[in-house]
Design an enzyme around this catalytic site. Structure first.
Site, PDB file in Angstrom:
ATOM      1  N   TRP A  71      34.148   1.537  52.202  1.00 21.33           N
ATOM      2  CA  TRP A  71      34.926   3.380  51.649  1.00 21.33           C
ATOM      3  C   TRP A  71      33.847   4.333  52.426  1.00 21.33           C
ATOM      4  CZ3 TRP A  71      33.607   2.208  46.080  1.00 21.33           C
ATOM      5  CH2 TRP A  71      34.561   1.136  44.926  1.00 21.33           C
TER       6      TRP A  71
ATOM      7  N   LYS B 116      39.149   4.171  52.602  1.00 15.58           N
ATOM      8  CA  LYS B 116      38.755   2.811  52.888  1.00 15.58           C
ATOM      9  C   LYS B 116      39.292   2.017  54.170  1.00 15.58           C
ATOM     10  CE  LYS B 116      40.465   2.605  47.799  1.00 15.58           C
ATOM     11  NZ  LYS B 116      41.215   3.236  47.388  1.00 15.58           N
TER      12      LYS B 116
ATOM     13  N   GLU C 102      39.228  14.523  30.240  1.00 16.77           N
ATOM     14  CA  GLU C 102      38.594  13.348  28.774  1.00 16.77           C
ATOM     15  C   GLU C 102      37.130  14.128  27.422  1.00 16.77           C
ATOM     16  OE1 GLU C 102      40.570  13.235  31.320  1.00 16.77           O
ATOM     17  OE2 GLU C 102      41.415  11.494  31.826  1.00 16.77           O
TER      18      GLU C 102
ATOM     19  N   THR D 259      46.542  15.972  30.453  1.00 22.77           N
ATOM     20  CA  THR D 259      45.531  16.223  31.541  1.00 22.77           C
ATOM     21  C   THR D 259      46.688  15.541  33.034  1.00 22.77           C
ATOM     22  OG1 THR D 259      43.446  15.239  32.855  1.00 22.77           O
ATOM     23  CG2 THR D 259      44.175  14.128  30.994  1.00 22.77           C
TER      24      THR D 259
END
Ligand code: ADP
Length: 539
Positions: free
Chosen positions: A439, A434, A326, A181
């Protein structure tokens, strides 16, 4: 209960035994092939014996650099079928990364599509572990090549033993597959898939509340076979006796639409950019795609507007799913619960545009600054996952310590979870904007923009800001017939009622194309660089 090891070979054996007449329809460089599972099985067995003749032993890696077609499918089963490891390589990565991956995995043999041969010729002197190159081509003659020693795939098969047996003396936790990946910085990271993980993940794809893959389906994985094993579809589809359509190299949206129409594809899988392309094709020309019962969409957030168009205009149900290399990859699937049928159409769409519910068999938690977040759909934290088809390390890589802790995979994805347990991805940690200590979700802004009738694609990235640290800027590609017709102000006004004022992008930059990663996701790193240039020029 009996402790029977779960092995990849048993998946294809079932297809041979119970579904010998069912087909794999495969497009290669020169034509469309129709093979039965009986034929695929026999060819796989021949390939297994050829791999042994080439000296490939248990545990060793067989690399592939190939598109989605039947030969690639055969390697999918032949490598693990002799106890070796199928290592799918993304040939769209940079040559440096391809060299790194092959050397790091210590591939012993490489299976290469004919159009990839020149790429490998250029790097072959840097691949000391590779002791055989196998070229996959329809042509009776092999292309001229400097690769050495080189074999023709079909010739190897001819000489192979059609009765070769799948390995049985192998532990189910032994490696069967491997995929790298991309990392934000540094080299790609390797993930090993065990026999057991692949089999259990195949079960997961068949559950009625996930993709419900079954014998009656005609499945077309558009997602490349080098991108998390085409999301596990080739394994599960063979096991279930599902007809497979493999779209091959350099397909176009037109070709996908034709395949859906002609082969009566019922379920297809791919990243949102593929579906944006198909959507444009379906808007321009007419196809009968009524066979489709699901478009499985993941890899990045499926824009709400796109789900709406597919469902309302084309009458094709969308299945939004989430996962990563994953996680094999299926981790969550978005479906409404039975008692949610009374929600309004808008609410249903909102819910289904989220990433969804955890697939049975997995566990999750979302951890914020103060521990696990509340299930209120608001509090954000990092998503952690564990389960039998979740990796537990990166192959021979120190970065294992950052991502795998206390038995959990730290996904690097920031999410919320609502009262129903449905997760919504806010952003990748690295893409979150940010601004002034708060956020901003680039994903939410992108989704909202892509719901505007003039917008084809939109990507929102952070630009440095002296006062707020970072501020969002939207990069927008307009649909052809809206080019030059829509101003920044119009798009900002469109967003304004949907977001807090400080979330609104500081700027909207119109561009011709959004740079994409090798698996078709928006490449935000390149976009941030591009914007730097854009603002430097302006000042
Ligand atoms: P790469 O890192 O090369 O993109 P992966 O395909 O493994 O490789 O990417 C996994 C990541 O893709 C996830 O961690 C997540 O950020 C993103 N992703 C996958 N599915 C979705 C989805 N449905 N919505 C939003 N993001 C997604």
């Amino acid at each position: 209960m009996m402790n029977v090891p779960l092995t990849v070979g048993s998946l294809l054996e079932r297809a041979e035994r119970f579904f010998p007449k069912k087909q794999v329809i495969s497009r290669t460089h020169s034509r469309i092939h129709r093979l039965t599972y009986k034929e695929v099985g026999e060819r796989t067995r021949r390939l297994m014996s050829a791999l042994k003749t080439l000296g490939i032993r248990k545990g060793e890696r067989a690399g592939t650099l190939a598109w989605n077609h039947h030969r690639h499918l055969e390697v999918y089963f032949a490598a693990p079928g002799i106890g070796a490891v199928l290592h799918t390589i993304n040939m769209r990565l940079s040559p440096e990364h391809i060299i790194y991956i092959i050397n790091h995995a210590e591939d012993k043999v490489l299976f290469i599509d004919e159009d990839i041969v020149p790429l490998i010729e250029r790097i072959a002197d840097k691949l000391p572990t590779v002791k055989a190159y196998v070229i996959m081509t329809d042509q009776p003659e092999m292309p001229e090549t400097t690769l050495q020693p080189v074999y023709s795939y079909e010739q190897l098969l001819k000489a192979g033993n059609p009765d070769e047996q799948f390995i049985t003396d192998i532990g189910e936790n032994e490696p069967a597959g491997m995929c790298y990946t991309s990392a934000t910085t540094g080299n790609p990271k390797g993930v090993i898939y065990s026999h057991r993980g692949i089999v259990l993940h195949s079960y997961a794809l068949g559950l009625a509340d996930t993709a419900a893959l079954s014998e009656s389906d005609v499945a077309m994985a558009v997602v490349p076979m080098f991108h998390v094993n085409a999301w596990g579809v080739p394994f599960a589809a063979a096991w279930f006796g599902t007809t497979q359509v493999m779209p091959g190299p350099q397909f176009t949206p037109k070709l996908l639409a034709e395949f859906i129409e002609q082969e009566k594809v019922t379920i297809t899988a791919g990243v949102p950019t593929i579906w944006l392309g198909l959507m444009r094709e379906l808007e321009e020309a007419s196809y009968d795609i009524s066979s489709l019962r699901a478009v499985l969409c993941g890899g990045s957030a499926a824009p709400r507007g796109m789900i709406q168009t597919f469902e309302q205009k084309f009458n094709v149900p969308f299945l939004h799913a989430y996962g990563m290399t994953e996680t094999s990859p299926l981790a969550t699937v978005s479906r409404l619960k039975s008692y949610q049928s009374n929600l309004s159409e808008e609410e249903k769409l909102d819910q289904r545009a989220k990433q969804g519910l955890l697939v049975p068999g997995l566990e999750m938690k979302i951890v914020g600054a103060h521990g696990e977040v509340a299930w209120d759909g608001k509090e954000m934290g990092e998503l952690l996952i564990r389960g039998p088809w979740i990796a537990n390390e990166y192959y021979k890589d120190e970065r294992t310590n950052e991502a795998f802790k206390d038995g959990w995979l730290y996904t690097g994805d920031v999410a919320t979870v609502d009262e129903e347990g449905v997760i919504k991805l806010v952003d990748r940690t690295k893409d979150l904007i940010k601004s002034g200590g708060e956020w901003i979700s680039s994903v939410d802004l992108e989704n909202a923009l892509m719901a505007h009738e003039a917008v084809f694609e939109a990507s929102v990235v952070a630009v440095p800001d002296a006062e707020w640290q970072e501020r969002p800027v939207a990069c927008v590609v307009l649909k052809d017939h809206f080019k030059g017709q829509v101003e920044k102000e119009e798009l900002l006004q469109f967003l304004a009622p949907q977001f807090a004022k400080w979330w609104l992008p500081d700027d909207v930059v119109f561009i011709e194309e959004i740079p994409k990663t090798s698996v078709g996701k928006f490449l935000k790193r390149a976009l941030r660089e591009q914007l730097k240039g854009h603002y430097a020029e302006k000042n």
